[in-house]
Design an enzyme around this catalytic site. Sequence first.
Site, PDB file in Angstrom:
ATOM      1  N   HIS A 287       0.849  -0.964   0.238  1.00  0.00           N
ATOM      2  CA  HIS A 287       0.316   0.378  -0.072  1.00  0.00           C
ATOM      3  C   HIS A 287       0.896   1.314  -0.167  1.00  0.00           C
ATOM      4  O   HIS A 287       1.313   1.459   0.495  1.00  0.00           O
ATOM      5  CB  HIS A 287      -0.716   0.078   1.435  1.00  0.00           C
TER       6      HIS A 287
ATOM      7  N   ASP B 221      -0.277   4.303   1.135  1.00  0.00           N
ATOM      8  CA  ASP B 221      -0.369   5.768   2.354  1.00  0.00           C
ATOM      9  C   ASP B 221       0.245   5.112   3.107  1.00  0.00           C
ATOM     10  O   ASP B 221       0.558   4.079   3.400  1.00  0.00           O
ATOM     11  CB  ASP B 221      -2.202   5.602   2.454  1.00  0.00           C
TER      12      ASP B 221
ATOM     13  N   GLU C 239      -4.918   1.621   2.593  1.00  0.00           N
ATOM     14  CA  GLU C 239      -5.091   0.154   3.905  1.00  0.00           C
ATOM     15  C   GLU C 239      -5.241   0.846   5.036  1.00  0.00           C
ATOM     16  O   GLU C 239      -5.308   0.641   6.117  1.00  0.00           O
ATOM     17  CB  GLU C 239      -3.410  -0.237   3.505  1.00  0.00           C
ATOM     18  N   GLU C 240      -4.098   1.982   5.496  1.00  0.00           N
ATOM     19  CA  GLU C 240      -3.943   2.654   6.843  1.00  0.00           C
ATOM     20  C   GLU C 240      -5.577   2.856   7.402  1.00  0.00           C
ATOM     21  O   GLU C 240      -5.587   3.309   8.269  1.00  0.00           O
ATOM     22  CB  GLU C 240      -3.369   4.083   6.580  1.00  0.00           C
TER      23      GLU C 240
ATOM     24  N   HIS D  25       3.756   2.706  12.714  1.00  0.00           N
ATOM     25  CA  HIS D  25       2.947   3.952  13.519  1.00  0.00           C
ATOM     26  C   HIS D  25       3.394   4.834  14.622  1.00  0.00           C
ATOM     27  O   HIS D  25       2.667   5.518  15.419  1.00  0.00           O
ATOM     28  CB  HIS D  25       1.648   3.788  14.068  1.00  0.00           C
TER      29      HIS D  25
END
Length: 462
Positions: A112, A114, A179-180, A420
């Site tokens: 992904h 993002d 995705e996030e 994250h």
Amino acid sequence: MELKGCRGFAGWYSVLTLCLLSFIYMSSTSASEEDPPSSSSAAIISRFQHYLQINTVQPNPKYHEAADFLLAQAKSLSLESQTIEFVEGKPVVLLKWPGSDPSLPSILLNSHTDVVQVEQHKWTHHPFAAHLDSQGNIYARGSQDMKCVGLQYLEAIRRLKASGFRPLRSVYLSFVPDEEIGGHDGAEKFAKSDIFDDLNVGVVLDEGLASPNEHYRAFYGERSPWSLVIKATGAPGHGSKLYDNSAMENLLKSIESIWRFRASQFDLVKAGLKAEGEVISVNMAFLKAGTPSPTGFVMNLQPSEAEAGFDIRVPPNGDPEALERRIAEEWAPASRNMTFRLGQFKAKVSVLDKSGRPIITATDSTNPWWNLLEEAVRKANGKLGKPEIFPASTDARYFRERGLPAIGFSPMANTPILLHDHNEFLNKDEYLKGIEAYESIIEAYASYVEKASGGDGSRDEL
């Protein structure tokens, strides 16, 4: 231009010779300093930094800038490419390395584009500068989650092409958005599309996690995300009065009950009886109550409503029905003036397939793709740890729901887990080693010939 100090043909000849030699020297110096060979480590790291510097942070990712970069890389590798927008403004970049036998099920390498938000003031280096420090660490949001993997796919293919390797099976690379924030406009729509059906995919690779030790981690399933919001109501009143069944009192009773359950699950992990991905995790995401005032909150007024939100993750071998009963009877009972709602993820993502079986990928001899992964990692001088259930959620779940084997794998050993987190980084040497691992895996997957007799490699069984 006047060339002073030159006399006759000999002088002109000497000057021209010197100019020519100077030009050759400057050209070679410029090429080595400013434009290193595409296969050099410096060029590989530079491309990785470029991708990281594209700000694709939610909620306003620069998707098209990332897509343009990826399409340029595809062109440099002579890969077929197309861009699909199932939802306007959210491009899926799909690349293809055609195999010599297109009738065979293909390989899909998914990633992904993002990344999650950042608290920039808490970073040592700018999160989109892709700063390379003296220890070889590249600091950037997405360095672990998961721009590293997307570029490692491409770099591995660059190396395989340079070696003269030709795939038997077609290899597809998908760079998906969203995705996030759940993947619903990206991987989910892609996996359910006619375009995906036409790819004839046999196996999917997607993201994994960094490993603090020398063993790479690989994942065969993942926990389903539930977003739970509990609301309590009660009579409002003066802050000095002891009310029974106030909103705050009832919500705190629920939080205490939830925390006891959380502790019981966490104890299994701390005791080594279960891995993190094998238990139900619960974490509070927000707490909302009180009556706002210009200077903060009204302190002498008890609120009539209070809410708390929880991020719950349910493993494939969990009991979702038992958990929902626990929520209704213990965590948010109507007898305490409480209600609850389960958010979009619970409605759309299940830990069980249509037959009621856990949605997981086999990690034994029934799945040749798993055996090929293990051997390929060994061949690349890597070490693979015990297969795990991914503690969070990835786009791989949408492909597993299609009945396909999907393996989560991000080759980052000896690396702290920083997805994250502040100061997310990946060491350049680990990044380069990961390319070697993917080179070995892609070569093994793209060359795989199914057994003719036992049918162990048939698509139905995978």
